[in-house]
Design a protein around this motif. Structure first.
Motif, PDB file in Angstrom:
ATOM      1  N   UNK A 369      47.565  35.928  18.678  1.00 13.27           N
ATOM      2  CA  UNK A 369      47.370  37.158  19.440  1.00 13.27           C
ATOM      3  C   UNK A 369      47.923  37.025  20.853  1.00 13.27           C
ATOM      4  N   UNK A 370      47.695  35.873  21.488  1.00 17.13           N
ATOM      5  CA  UNK A 370      48.132  35.704  22.870  1.00 17.13           C
ATOM      6  C   UNK A 370      49.654  35.771  22.980  1.00 17.13           C
ATOM      7  N   UNK A 371      50.337  35.147  22.040  1.00 16.27           N
ATOM      8  CA  UNK A 371      51.799  35.195  22.064  1.00 16.27           C
ATOM      9  C   UNK A 371      52.311  36.623  21.885  1.00 16.27           C
ATOM     10  N   UNK A 372      51.659  37.387  21.023  1.00 22.21           N
ATOM     11  CA  UNK A 372      52.072  38.779  20.826  1.00 22.21           C
ATOM     12  C   UNK A 372      51.815  39.622  22.072  1.00 22.21           C
ATOM     13  N   UNK A 373      50.703  39.388  22.750  1.00 25.97           N
ATOM     14  CA  UNK A 373      50.420  40.143  23.968  1.00 25.97           C
ATOM     15  C   UNK A 373      51.466  39.883  25.052  1.00 25.97           C
ATOM     16  N   UNK A 374      51.945  38.638  25.128  1.00 22.74           N
ATOM     17  CA  UNK A 374      52.996  38.340  26.093  1.00 22.74           C
ATOM     18  C   UNK A 374      54.278  39.094  25.761  1.00 22.74           C
ATOM     19  N   UNK A 375      54.586  39.210  24.495  1.00 22.72           N
ATOM     20  CA  UNK A 375      55.768  39.987  24.106  1.00 22.72           C
ATOM     21  C   UNK A 375      55.584  41.465  24.413  1.00 22.72           C
ATOM     22  N   UNK A 376      54.414  42.002  24.152  1.00 25.07           N
ATOM     23  CA  UNK A 376      54.170  43.414  24.443  1.00 25.07           C
ATOM     24  C   UNK A 376      54.330  43.699  25.934  1.00 25.07           C
ATOM     25  N   UNK A 377      53.856  42.775  26.760  1.00 19.46           N
ATOM     26  CA  UNK A 377      53.994  42.961  28.201  1.00 19.46           C
ATOM     27  C   UNK A 377      55.460  42.891  28.627  1.00 19.46           C
ATOM     28  N   UNK A 378      56.241  42.022  27.991  1.00 19.37           N
ATOM     29  CA  UNK A 378      57.664  41.938  28.330  1.00 19.37           C
ATOM     30  C   UNK A 378      58.429  43.184  27.902  1.00 19.37           C
ATOM     31  N   UNK A 379      57.892  43.919  26.959  1.00 18.87           N
ATOM     32  CA  UNK A 379      58.544  45.167  26.525  1.00 18.87           C
ATOM     33  C   UNK A 379      58.094  46.365  27.359  1.00 18.87           C
ATOM     34  N   UNK A 380      57.321  46.109  28.393  1.00 14.34           N
ATOM     35  CA  UNK A 380      56.822  47.167  29.267  1.00 14.34           C
ATOM     36  C   UNK A 380      55.896  48.138  28.537  1.00 14.34           C
ATOM     37  N   UNK A 381      55.131  47.614  27.582  1.00 17.43           N
ATOM     38  CA  UNK A 381      54.093  48.411  26.923  1.00 17.43           C
ATOM     39  C   UNK A 381      52.819  48.231  27.736  1.00 17.43           C
ATOM     40  N   UNK A 382      52.550  49.162  28.619  1.00 16.57           N
ATOM     41  CA  UNK A 382      51.499  48.988  29.608  1.00 16.57           C
ATOM     42  C   UNK A 382      50.100  49.080  29.026  1.00 16.57           C
TER      43      UNK A 382
END
Length: 527
Positions: A369-382
């Motif tokens: 989950x943590x790795x996916x959250x980092x990717x979501x943040x890099x995609x500017x999904x606020x």
């Protein structure tokens, strides 16, 4: 001794002058030696000299100095009464011989380096006889030499006794110089000075390295900050350029708000954009709501991004474990533990059948989950963030309608994944089995790639729609409700139908300058 003649007096004075000259030269030569050796060298002469300060010998006896011989004459005798006569050849030869024998040993002593006071006598070189009948022993400057044999001299002439010749120094024998002892205090002082010097140098070097390290770290932080700002601005510009937002369609927004008024218990969040013109509608589309199964869309994007990077292969075999099994939608929960599926099959089941077990398998394979959250943040999904595995019945996983539309816009433009992976994604999303929400409001011949989400507190759908007239638009609808209210599903269908009819009836013909606009008839409010 008797009275010497005037001629003998002159020659004696001449010899004395030469002797004093030699003494002066000797004094100048020994001045460079140590004070003790210079003192003994100056006052140590042979028997022909006047003075000799001799130290005691080893047996404790002091050598007696040779008395100086003086010419005796009467005070009444005149100095220059006798007529001057030339010396006889025999007498001149004897005088020259005496002078040469007197000064040669002295010159040899001047050329020879001083010998240590307590050094032993060097042995005579075998096979060589010492000159002038000497015994070949080295005469030290402070030791009385052996008395030579008496020599004949002419009457009335003082001839110094010859000094034994010095044995030449053997160059093969190395002199052993006594090392000067240094006190411990000097050693301690030197070590202290050396330690202080090393400490100062080390401190200077460390300070320089520390300053360089701080400057490099500050430079790296500045570069990273600037790169991060550039990436953020680039990502924001990419989203804006992907969406091509121009102006908000106010009439369509009014129609959607009218539908929401008819269901006051529901709270819809809507965001749509016309990919051809950039017109958009935003009705609380940025508000974070429970994601339900719509969170599987960003998980699918992360999966195909890993495929593009080579971290995951489509034919890679995944094993279902006990921790992956989840209740709710899906068929894999009925399979035995240890069942194997390819990565592509697992991703397909996650979208088309909304399988929660397949979703957990992919979450584990992608790093958690943590790795996916980092990717979501890099995609500017606020507003998009995961907190629990599926099924997330409590609604802790969050997202927003605008985040999902932005993500689909990037997929459409091929910004997050390759074009091949984009085609895979759209093909999978086109096979979604639940077609009761957005697809129900579309006309015949429309194409939609979408993903639904449904829990008690929220119901939603996100899709890319291609209309028969060539219009393409993106829409995301997430409706918050109470206790699984079925009116939320109906509201989504109405919103989808309203949007479709708006784009289907709206035409953008080029205006004809020759045509005239006919005003519409005015309707009377009276019956």
């Amino acid at each position: 001794m008797g009275i010497i003649s005037n001629q003998s007096s002159v020659e004696t004075c001449y010899g004395t002058f030469l002797l004093k000259s030699k003494i002066l030269v000797r004094c100048l030569g020994v001045a460079q030696r140590s004070p003790r050796q210079s003192l003994f060298s100056i006052f140590s002469f042979n028997k022909s000299g006047s003075k000799s300060s001799e130290p005691k010998s080893r047996n404790g006896k002091t050598s007696q100095p040779q008395p100086r011989r003086r010419s005796r004459r009467s005070p009444t005798d005149p100095v220059k009464t006798a007529p001057r006569r030339s010396p006889s050849p025999e007498l001149r030869q004897n005088n020259d011989l005496g002078r040469s024998e007197s000064f040669d040993p002295l010159l040899s002593q001047l050329r020879q380096k001083p010998v240590a006071p307590k050094s032993r006598k060097p042995r005579p070189t075998p096979g060589k006889r010492p000159p002038n009948g000497a015994n070949g022993a080295s005469v030290l400057p402070f030791r009385k030499p052996a008395d030579p044999a008496p020599r004949r001299r002419p009457e009335g002439v003082m001839v110094p006794a010859p000094t034994p010749a010095l044995t030449p120094r053997n160059k093969s024998v190395k002199r052993v110089r006594k090392k000067r002892r240094v006190s411990p205090m000097v050693y301690a002082t030197r070590l202290l000075i050396l330690g202080i010097g090393i400490g100062v140098i080390s401190g200077t070097i460390l300070s320089a390295l520390n300053a360089l390290g701080r400057s490099s770290i500050a430079a790296d932080q500045t570069v990273n900050l600037s790169l991060e700002q550039q990436q953020n601005s680039t990502s924001s510009n990419a989203l804006v350029s992907s969406l091509k937002l121009t102006q908000e369609a106010s009439d369509l927004k009014t129609a959607i708000l009218g539908l929401a008024k008819d269901s006051p218990k529901l709270k819809p969040g809507v965001f749509l954009v016309d990919l051809d013109t950039g017109n958009y509608v935003d009705v609380q589309g940025q508000e974070a709501v429970p994601a339900a199964s719509t969170i599987k869309v960003p998980i699918l994007v992360s999966f195909f991004q890993a495929v593009d990077e080579g971290r995951v292969r489509l034919d890679e075999v995944l094993t279902m474990e006990e921790k992956h099994i989840a209740k709710g939608s899906g068929e894999l929960q009925d399979k035995p533990v240890g069942s194997k599926f390819t990565a592509l099959e697992t991703a397909n089941l996650m979208i088309t059948n909304s399988d929660n077990t397949a979703t957990n398998m992919l979450i584990d394979r992608l790093g958690g989950i943590e790795s996916l959250n980092q990717q979501f943040a890099s995609w500017q999904l606020k507003q998009t963030q995961m907190h629990n595995l599926l099924p997330d019945l409590e609604g802790t996983n969050k997202t927003s309608a605008k985040d999902l539309v932005n993500l689909m816009a990037d997929i459409n433009q091929g910004k997050l994944v390759s074009l091949k992976s984009r085609d895979f994604m759209l093909r999978i999303m086109q096979e979604t089995r639940n077609r009761s929400l957005l697809p129900s409001g579309l006309g015949e011949g429309a194409f939609i790639a979408h993903k639904t989400g449904n829990i008690d507190s929220v119901c939603g759908d996100i899709g890319l729609i291609d209309m028969p007239n060539g219009k393409r638009y993106l829409v995301g609808v997430l409706v918050q409700r109470e206790a699984d209210d079925p009116q939320a599903n109906e509201l989504i269908r109405q919103i989808s139908s309203t949007i479709y009819q708006y784009f289907d009836t709206a035409t953008d013909p080029e205006p004809n300058p020759d045509s005239q606009t006919i005003p519409a008839p005015v309707q009377d409010d009276k019956p």
